[in-house]
Enzyme design. Structure first.
Site, PDB file in Angstrom:
ATOM      1  N   GLU A   1     -17.131 -32.452   6.952  1.00 25.21           N
ATOM      2  CA  GLU A   1     -15.828 -32.125   6.366  1.00 25.21           C
ATOM      3  C   GLU A   1     -15.850 -30.746   5.721  1.00 25.21           C
ATOM      4  O   GLU A   1     -14.858 -30.010   5.765  1.00 25.21           O
ATOM      5  CB  GLU A   1     -15.409 -33.193   5.351  1.00 25.21           C
ATOM      6  CG  GLU A   1     -15.269 -34.595   5.925  1.00 25.21           C
ATOM      7  CD  GLU A   1     -14.393 -34.655   7.175  1.00 25.21           C
ATOM      8  OE1 GLU A   1     -13.463 -33.819   7.300  1.00 25.21           O
ATOM      9  OE2 GLU A   1     -14.633 -35.520   8.026  1.00 25.21           O
TER      10      GLU A   1
ATOM     11  N   HIS B   1     -15.118 -28.075   8.166  1.00 17.27           N
ATOM     12  CA  HIS B   1     -13.697 -27.776   8.376  1.00 17.27           C
ATOM     13  C   HIS B   1     -13.191 -26.801   7.321  1.00 17.27           C
ATOM     14  O   HIS B   1     -12.379 -25.915   7.617  1.00 17.27           O
ATOM     15  CB  HIS B   1     -12.877 -29.059   8.335  1.00 17.27           C
ATOM     16  CG  HIS B   1     -13.031 -29.925   9.543  1.00 17.27           C
ATOM     17  ND1 HIS B   1     -12.867 -29.449  10.824  1.00 17.27           N
ATOM     18  CD2 HIS B   1     -13.331 -31.251   9.666  1.00 17.27           C
ATOM     19  CE1 HIS B   1     -13.047 -30.442  11.692  1.00 17.27           C
ATOM     20  NE2 HIS B   1     -13.346 -31.537  11.017  1.00 17.27           N
TER      21      HIS B   1
END
Length: 227
Positions: A99, A102
């Site tokens: 994550e 990202h």
């Protein structure tokens, strides 16, 4: 009316999707039982990786559930689920760092992520309208309406195809940084790869289903025009 030989391929792809979802769950659960040697929790690993990449302003929030982890590009927030936020396993650290991958993409304006953000409003509208246009067009034999539905559906398919490199790139960034920053040992890298690859497979299966459905609609439309 709606049966087509390609439906068989779509069913196979749907089966692949179910298998991929089973695999990501089983792989996550398997490596959730394997503690990471550094003892870092997912939240700690994510915080260190964010800070090391000039993203100290991005908060990490806890959200309920399992595998509900995501990076919110609007609020610029990394959200981690129950077993990832406080877990100190290979699965927890892998997902948390993915994550963060990202978030790093967002910072450096990774082209495919930028493209996905730009087309999201269009896709959000198109994905809701396309089924209505296709069903109405086929029922009333209005091929122009079917064509319009295909165009809208194509936008949704394009979004899923763009998502693939975004997800693979985030995993690649995470895996590289996890090693460079010493979050994992060399012997643990294989487990990290299995967790991240299993998650990526779900996106591949979803994209395959959408592509086959699009091809089916295009073939039906083409055959109808020839009749």
């Amino acid at each position: 009316m709606f049966f087509h030989p390609m439906d068989f391929l779509i069913l196979i792809a749907f089966g692949l999707s179910l298998w991929a979802q089973f695999r990501v769950n089983s792989t996550f659960n398997r490596f959730a039982e394997v503690p990471v040697s550094t003892g870092l929790t997912g939240a700690e690993a994510a915080r260190r990786m964010l800070d090391a990449n000039g993203l100290g302003h991005i908060p990490i929030e806890h959200i309920p559930g399992t595998l509900t982890d995501h990076y919110d590009p609007i609020s610029k927030t990394v959200r981690l689920s129950d077993p990832v936020f406080s877990g100190s396993s290979i699965s927890a650290v892998s997902v948390a760092c993915h994550e963060v991958g990202h978030a790093i993409q967002h910072k450096v304006a990774y082209p495919m992520l930028v493209a996905r953000h730009y087309i999201f409003p269009v896709v959000n509208f198109a994905s809701g309208v396309a089924p209505i246009l296709l069903i109405a067009g086929f029922l009333m034999h209005w091929m122009n309406l079917v064509l319009l539905g295909i165009i809208f559906f194509s936008a949704a398919v394009a979004f899923q195809l763009i998502t693939l490199p975004v997800e693979f790139n985030a995993s690649s960034r995470a895996r590289t940084l996890m090693v460079q920053m010493g979050f994992i040992r060399n012997a643990e890298e294989e487990g990290v790869g299995k967790v991240l690859n299993a998650a990526a497979l779900t996106y591949v299966a979803a994209a395959l289903i959408s592509v086959l459905q699009l091809l089916k609609f295009v073939m039906i439309f083409a055959n109808s025009r020839d009749e």
